[in-house]
Design a protein around this motif. Sequence first.
Motif, PDB file in Angstrom:
ATOM      1  N   MET A  59      11.205  -8.410  13.654  1.00 55.37           N
ATOM      2  CA  MET A  59      10.331  -8.116  12.517  1.00 55.37           C
ATOM      3  C   MET A  59       8.870  -8.052  12.962  1.00 55.37           C
ATOM      4  O   MET A  59       8.119  -7.173  12.527  1.00 55.37           O
ATOM      5  N   ILE A  60       8.462  -8.972  13.811  1.00 55.35           N
ATOM      6  CA  ILE A  60       7.091  -8.983  14.319  1.00 55.35           C
ATOM      7  C   ILE A  60       6.822  -7.720  15.127  1.00 55.35           C
ATOM      8  O   ILE A  60       5.773  -7.082  14.979  1.00 55.35           O
ATOM      9  N   THR A  61       7.766  -7.332  15.970  1.00 59.37           N
ATOM     10  CA  THR A  61       7.616  -6.132  16.786  1.00 59.37           C
ATOM     11  C   THR A  61       7.502  -4.889  15.904  1.00 59.37           C
ATOM     12  O   THR A  61       6.645  -4.030  16.139  1.00 59.37           O
ATOM     13  N   THR A  89       4.098  -4.875  14.108  1.00 57.64           N
ATOM     14  CA  THR A  89       3.048  -4.550  15.068  1.00 57.64           C
ATOM     15  C   THR A  89       3.004  -3.044  15.304  1.00 57.64           C
ATOM     16  O   THR A  89       1.924  -2.438  15.331  1.00 57.64           O
ATOM     17  N   ALA A  90       4.148  -2.421  15.449  1.00 59.49           N
ATOM     18  CA  ALA A  90       4.211  -0.971  15.650  1.00 59.49           C
ATOM     19  C   ALA A  90       3.658  -0.231  14.431  1.00 59.49           C
ATOM     20  O   ALA A  90       2.916   0.748  14.574  1.00 59.49           O
ATOM     21  N   GLU A 126       0.260   2.150  14.364  1.00 57.53           N
ATOM     22  CA  GLU A 126       0.315   3.535  13.885  1.00 57.53           C
ATOM     23  C   GLU A 126      -0.740   3.773  12.799  1.00 57.53           C
ATOM     24  O   GLU A 126      -1.424   4.797  12.803  1.00 57.53           O
ATOM     25  N   GLN A 127      -0.890   2.821  11.884  1.00 51.52           N
ATOM     26  CA  GLN A 127      -1.905   2.941  10.846  1.00 51.52           C
ATOM     27  C   GLN A 127      -3.303   2.969  11.452  1.00 51.52           C
ATOM     28  O   GLN A 127      -4.160   3.742  11.017  1.00 51.52           O
ATOM     29  N   ALA A 128      -3.534   2.135  12.453  1.00 47.88           N
ATOM     30  CA  ALA A 128      -4.840   2.102  13.109  1.00 47.88           C
ATOM     31  C   ALA A 128      -5.127   3.421  13.816  1.00 47.88           C
ATOM     32  O   ALA A 128      -6.258   3.933  13.771  1.00 47.88           O
ATOM     33  N   ASP A 129      -4.124   4.003  14.452  1.00 49.27           N
ATOM     34  CA  ASP A 129      -4.291   5.300  15.109  1.00 49.27           C
ATOM     35  C   ASP A 129      -4.634   6.385  14.097  1.00 49.27           C
ATOM     36  O   ASP A 129      -5.527   7.204  14.321  1.00 49.27           O
ATOM     37  N   ASN A 130      -3.919   6.394  12.971  1.00 51.13           N
ATOM     38  CA  ASN A 130      -4.197   7.384  11.926  1.00 51.13           C
ATOM     39  C   ASN A 130      -5.608   7.222  11.383  1.00 51.13           C
ATOM     40  O   ASN A 130      -6.311   8.200  11.146  1.00 51.13           O
TER      41      ASN A 130
END
Length: 53
Positions: free
Chosen positions: A9-11, A14-15, A19-23
């Motif tokens: 769940m943590i992994t 984190t993914a 992805e949100q930060a990249d967007n």
Amino acid sequence: MGPELQLQMITQRTAELREQADNHRLAREAQQARKARSGGRLRRSLLGKIIPA
């Protein structure tokens, strides 16, 4: 909850956050590029100049 499930769940979370930060970063860069092309000012249409907001 088992440690394996918790780690999974943590992994996954984190993914998702990465992805949100990249967007968000890409959107910010695109906005800065638009501002740089327009000379840092927003262009208003002719109608926007005639009829005040």
